[in-house]
Design a protein around this motif. Structure first.
Motif, PDB file in Angstrom:
ATOM      1  N   UNK A 180     109.106  53.624  71.940  1.00 29.11           N
ATOM      2  CA  UNK A 180     107.853  53.700  72.690  1.00 29.11           C
ATOM      3  C   UNK A 180     106.993  54.879  72.242  1.00 29.11           C
ATOM      4  N   UNK A 181     107.291  55.394  71.050  1.00 29.78           N
ATOM      5  CA  UNK A 181     106.532  56.534  70.552  1.00 29.78           C
ATOM      6  C   UNK A 181     106.867  57.841  71.223  1.00 29.78           C
ATOM      7  N   UNK A 182     107.896  57.873  72.082  1.00 25.59           N
ATOM      8  CA  UNK A 182     108.207  59.063  72.871  1.00 25.59           C
ATOM      9  C   UNK A 182     109.614  59.588  72.642  1.00 25.59           C
ATOM     10  N   UNK A 183     110.585  58.703  72.532  1.00 22.42           N
ATOM     11  CA  UNK A 183     111.989  59.109  72.541  1.00 22.42           C
ATOM     12  C   UNK A 183     112.623  58.932  71.167  1.00 22.42           C
ATOM     13  N   UNK A 184     113.030  60.051  70.569  1.00 19.03           N
ATOM     14  CA  UNK A 184     113.785  59.962  69.335  1.00 19.03           C
ATOM     15  C   UNK A 184     115.266  59.788  69.666  1.00 19.03           C
ATOM     16  N   UNK A 185     116.092  59.792  68.638  1.00 15.62           N
ATOM     17  CA  UNK A 185     117.511  59.550  68.862  1.00 15.62           C
ATOM     18  C   UNK A 185     118.147  60.580  69.758  1.00 15.62           C
ATOM     19  N   UNK A 186     117.768  61.866  69.601  1.00 16.37           N
ATOM     20  CA  UNK A 186     118.356  62.919  70.419  1.00 16.37           C
ATOM     21  C   UNK A 186     118.007  62.741  71.885  1.00 16.37           C
ATOM     22  N   UNK A 187     116.761  62.381  72.177  1.00 10.77           N
ATOM     23  CA  UNK A 187     116.357  62.201  73.566  1.00 10.77           C
ATOM     24  C   UNK A 187     116.982  60.956  74.176  1.00 10.77           C
ATOM     25  N   UNK A 188     117.121  59.903  73.380  1.00  7.54           N
ATOM     26  CA  UNK A 188     117.798  58.699  73.876  1.00  7.54           C
ATOM     27  C   UNK A 188     119.221  59.029  74.313  1.00  7.54           C
ATOM     28  N   UNK A 243     117.474  48.694  74.338  1.00  8.95           N
ATOM     29  CA  UNK A 243     118.140  49.705  73.518  1.00  8.95           C
ATOM     30  C   UNK A 243     119.607  49.305  73.338  1.00  8.95           C
ATOM     31  N   UNK A 244     120.118  49.294  72.097  1.00  6.05           N
ATOM     32  CA  UNK A 244     121.537  48.956  71.890  1.00  6.05           C
ATOM     33  C   UNK A 244     122.431  49.864  72.715  1.00  6.05           C
ATOM     34  N   UNK A 245     123.489  49.291  73.263  1.00  9.53           N
ATOM     35  CA  UNK A 245     124.378  50.021  74.147  1.00  9.53           C
ATOM     36  C   UNK A 245     125.732  50.269  73.499  1.00  9.53           C
ATOM     37  N   UNK A 254     119.211  61.326  77.531  1.00  8.97           N
ATOM     38  CA  UNK A 254     118.905  60.584  78.758  1.00  8.97           C
ATOM     39  C   UNK A 254     119.938  59.522  79.077  1.00  8.97           C
ATOM     40  N   UNK A 255     120.994  59.459  78.276  1.00  7.65           N
ATOM     41  CA  UNK A 255     122.083  58.488  78.469  1.00  7.65           C
ATOM     42  C   UNK A 255     121.600  57.044  78.378  1.00  7.65           C
ATOM     43  N   UNK A 256     120.565  56.823  77.583  1.00  6.78           N
ATOM     44  CA  UNK A 256     120.060  55.466  77.410  1.00  6.78           C
ATOM     45  C   UNK A 256     120.925  54.647  76.468  1.00  6.78           C
ATOM     46  N   UNK A 257     121.892  55.291  75.824  1.00 12.04           N
ATOM     47  CA  UNK A 257     122.826  54.564  74.972  1.00 12.04           C
ATOM     48  C   UNK A 257     123.942  53.914  75.791  1.00 12.04           C
ATOM     49  N   UNK A 258     124.071  54.298  77.059  1.00 11.78           N
ATOM     50  CA  UNK A 258     125.032  53.653  77.979  1.00 11.78           C
ATOM     51  C   UNK A 258     124.412  53.653  79.378  1.00 11.78           C
ATOM     52  N   UNK A 259     123.332  52.905  79.513  1.00 12.21           N
ATOM     53  CA  UNK A 259     122.557  52.903  80.753  1.00 12.21           C
ATOM     54  C   UNK A 259     123.416  52.551  81.951  1.00 12.21           C
ATOM     55  N   UNK A 260     124.196  51.476  81.840  1.00  8.96           N
ATOM     56  CA  UNK A 260     124.865  50.916  83.017  1.00  8.96           C
ATOM     57  C   UNK A 260     126.032  51.770  83.512  1.00  8.96           C
ATOM     58  N   UNK A 261     126.520  52.673  82.681  1.00 10.52           N
ATOM     59  CA  UNK A 261     127.576  53.587  83.128  1.00 10.52           C
ATOM     60  C   UNK A 261     127.083  55.018  83.206  1.00 10.52           C
ATOM     61  N   UNK A 262     125.778  55.222  83.056  1.00 11.42           N
ATOM     62  CA  UNK A 262     125.220  56.574  83.120  1.00 11.42           C
ATOM     63  C   UNK A 262     125.258  57.098  84.559  1.00 11.42           C
ATOM     64  N   UNK A 263     125.265  58.419  84.679  1.00  6.63           N
ATOM     65  CA  UNK A 263     125.321  59.016  86.002  1.00  6.63           C
ATOM     66  C   UNK A 263     124.110  58.696  86.849  1.00  6.63           C
ATOM     67  N   UNK A 264     122.921  58.714  86.249  1.00  5.74           N
ATOM     68  CA  UNK A 264     121.709  58.467  87.038  1.00  5.74           C
ATOM     69  C   UNK A 264     121.620  57.016  87.485  1.00  5.74           C
ATOM     70  N   UNK A 265     122.081  56.064  86.647  1.00  2.44           N
ATOM     71  CA  UNK A 265     122.021  54.654  87.036  1.00  2.44           C
ATOM     72  C   UNK A 265     123.009  54.373  88.168  1.00  2.44           C
ATOM     73  N   UNK A 311     121.618  55.600  66.718  1.00  2.00           N
ATOM     74  CA  UNK A 311     120.400  55.918  67.474  1.00  2.00           C
ATOM     75  C   UNK A 311     119.495  56.870  66.689  1.00  2.00           C
ATOM     76  N   UNK A 312     120.094  57.792  65.949  1.00  2.00           N
ATOM     77  CA  UNK A 312     119.281  58.647  65.084  1.00  2.00           C
ATOM     78  C   UNK A 312     118.639  57.818  63.968  1.00  2.00           C
ATOM     79  N   UNK A 313     119.407  56.864  63.443  1.00  2.00           N
ATOM     80  CA  UNK A 313     118.879  56.017  62.378  1.00  2.00           C
ATOM     81  C   UNK A 313     117.730  55.137  62.877  1.00  2.00           C
ATOM     82  N   UNK A 314     117.835  54.658  64.124  1.00  2.00           N
ATOM     83  CA  UNK A 314     116.820  53.743  64.649  1.00  2.00           C
ATOM     84  C   UNK A 314     115.570  54.462  65.138  1.00  2.00           C
ATOM     85  N   UNK A 315     115.750  55.630  65.784  1.00  2.00           N
ATOM     86  CA  UNK A 315     114.634  56.209  66.539  1.00  2.00           C
ATOM     87  C   UNK A 315     114.150  57.567  66.048  1.00  2.00           C
ATOM     88  N   UNK A 316     114.814  58.168  65.086  1.00  2.00           N
ATOM     89  CA  UNK A 316     114.309  59.460  64.612  1.00  2.00           C
ATOM     90  C   UNK A 316     112.996  59.300  63.844  1.00  2.00           C
TER      91      UNK A 316
END
Length: 462
Positions: free
Chosen positions: A59-67, A40-42, A70-81, A49-54
């Protein structure tokens, strides 16, 4: 009773956190998350992300809003990571404290076995008959010291060890991984990232968070290397870094100077060429060749002077298409759309009704557009330069070095050996036994060979 219960609870919690299976599970989850971050582009604008995944969810599951949620647009600085990395670091520290450190302390302590019965319970044990057990014991001590063993001697017994340094290896591996995790987290939280498109002859001024100029980056030349089919293969930029006060700031930003020149006279302190996979590192900032684009097009309308006009990206026409809307009348009427996908051309011309009027070659013949001759004199490419400042890089490299050193030391086998001289009539006996934490089979083969050297003249025999 309450304090005892609390102590047992804390001990169980520490044991669960430092469990090897949990640490392996955390490593797997972190590896999967890192893989997602490469797919996923970071750190892109939310609209991308809305343009790519809406329309086509990831994976057929995550649209732009969910991406984004879930902070998948900045995985490496996300709180969960970062929480996963902190959890893994805590697990490594607790494991070192509960297991590796006691194991090292135990290896450093001399164990004094006093009776043959104690030796008979060890993994490798052998008994020799000897007419002079004291001489055999002295000869064994000499052989062990010649082979690099540490020996602690008593009148009727000895203890020896070799490879104790190998016990430090696991601790260093854990310490290196913790340092690496700290460096990665520091880089994710304290690092800066800026991407700019720069045309040849233009400059970028790097400023700190207080607006002070640090240095200026000038692009002297940019080239796109293409394969026979015309597809881009490699991008190369020739850069000059102009003199500044150095990069030592909490944040680094990049701004393009409109006049293409530095605001103050500057002298080049570094010249280099960067390309894909070959960045430039200078004073804590890394310059990557990240992308390419088209900056401007030079046109001539009839007998007019040459006009250099900026190009804009047109994603609705394709991934790498640039263009501009050009009026053909003095009052701004009868506009045409010029689109181009390569600095080599051709330039397609579309009328206001969307119908293709024709194509122009770069530096080629003119095309009659609404009664006006139109020529393309040139297309100016732009270099996409990514600037990153990662303060955690030294810690990451240091962590790798420490972990590699620990891994190498962990390969060293720690061997321990004991010998007890038992006097008797008509002959005494020498009891020898040992332990080894790695390759016990080889140690079991080596010990009889060592004891074989205790035969005559000392009167030892198996």
């Amino acid at each position: 009773m309450g304090q005892a219960s609390a102590s047992r609870l804390l001990y169980r919690l520490a044991a669960w956190i430092s469990d090897l299976r949990l640490a392996i599970g955390l490593l797997v989850v972190i590896a999967i998350a890192s893989g997602i971050g490469t797919v996923i582009p970071q750190l892109e604008p939310e609209g991308l992300y809305h343009q790519l995944y809406d329309r086509q969810p990831w994976l057929g599951l995550l649209n732009g809003e969910r991406v984004l949620a879930l902070q998948l647009d900045h995985v490496y600085s996300s709180g969960w990571f970062l929480s996963l990395m902190a959890w893994l670091g805590l697990a490594l520290l607790l494991c070192s404290w509960r297991r590796q450190w006691p194991a090292l302390q135990a290896a450093l302590r001399w164990i004094d076995y006093r009776t043959p019965r104690q030796l008979s319970k060890l993994s490798v044990a052998q008994t020799l008959a000897a007419e002079d057990v004291d001489s055999c014991l002295a000869r064994l001590e000499q052989l062990l010291r010649e082979r690099g063993w540490e020996v602690q001697r008593h009148p009727d017994r000895l203890a020896a060890r070799q490879g104790v340094l190998g016990r430090v290896g696991p601790l260093l591996v854990h310490a290196g991984l913790v340092v690496l995790l700290v460096g990665a987290a520091w880089g994710a939280l304290g690092g800066q990232r800026a991407e700019q498109f720069l045309a040849p002859g233009r400059t970028l001024e790097l400023i700190d968070s207080r607006g002070h100029s640090q240095l200026t980056l000038a692009l002297d030349a940019f080239a796109v290397e293409r394969d026979p089919a015309g597809r881009p293969e490699q991008f190369r930029s020739r850069l000059r870094i102009l003199q500044g006060s150095g990069i030592d700031a909490a944040a680094v930003e990049a701004t393009e100077l409109e006049d293409g020149q530095a605001r103050t006279p500057a002298q080049a302190v570094r010249e280099a060429e960067i390309s894909v996979n070959h960045p430039l590192r200078f004073r804590g900032v890394t310059f990557y060749q990240a992308d390419w684009g088209l900056a401007a097009i030079t046109l001539q309308l009839g007998r007019s002077p040459e006009l250099q006009l900026p190009l804009q990206s047109l994603p609705q026409l394709g991934d790498q298409v640039w263009g501009l809307v050009l009026p053909t009348r003095p009052d701004g009427s009868d506009p045409v759309l010029l689109s181009v996908a390569s600095e080599q051309g051709p330039v397609d011309v579309y009328g206001s009704d969307g119908v293709l009027i024709g194509s122009l070659g770069v530096g080629g013949e003119a095309l009659e557009v609404n009664g006006l001759p139109l020529r393309v004199r040139g297309v100016l490419p732009a270099s996409g330069i990514l600037l990153k400042r990662d303060p955690g890089v030294p810690l990451v490299y240091a962590g790798f070095a420490i972990a590699l050193l620990g891994g190498g030391l962990s390969l060293l086998a720690t061997r321990q050996l004991w010998a007890i001289a038992e006097a008797g009539e008509p002959a005494g006996r020498l009891h020898v036994a040992g332990l080894c934490n790695r390759n016990l089979t080889a140690f079991a083969i080596e010990l009889p060979l060592l004891l074989g050297q205790l035969s005559s003249p000392d009167g030892c025999r198996g």
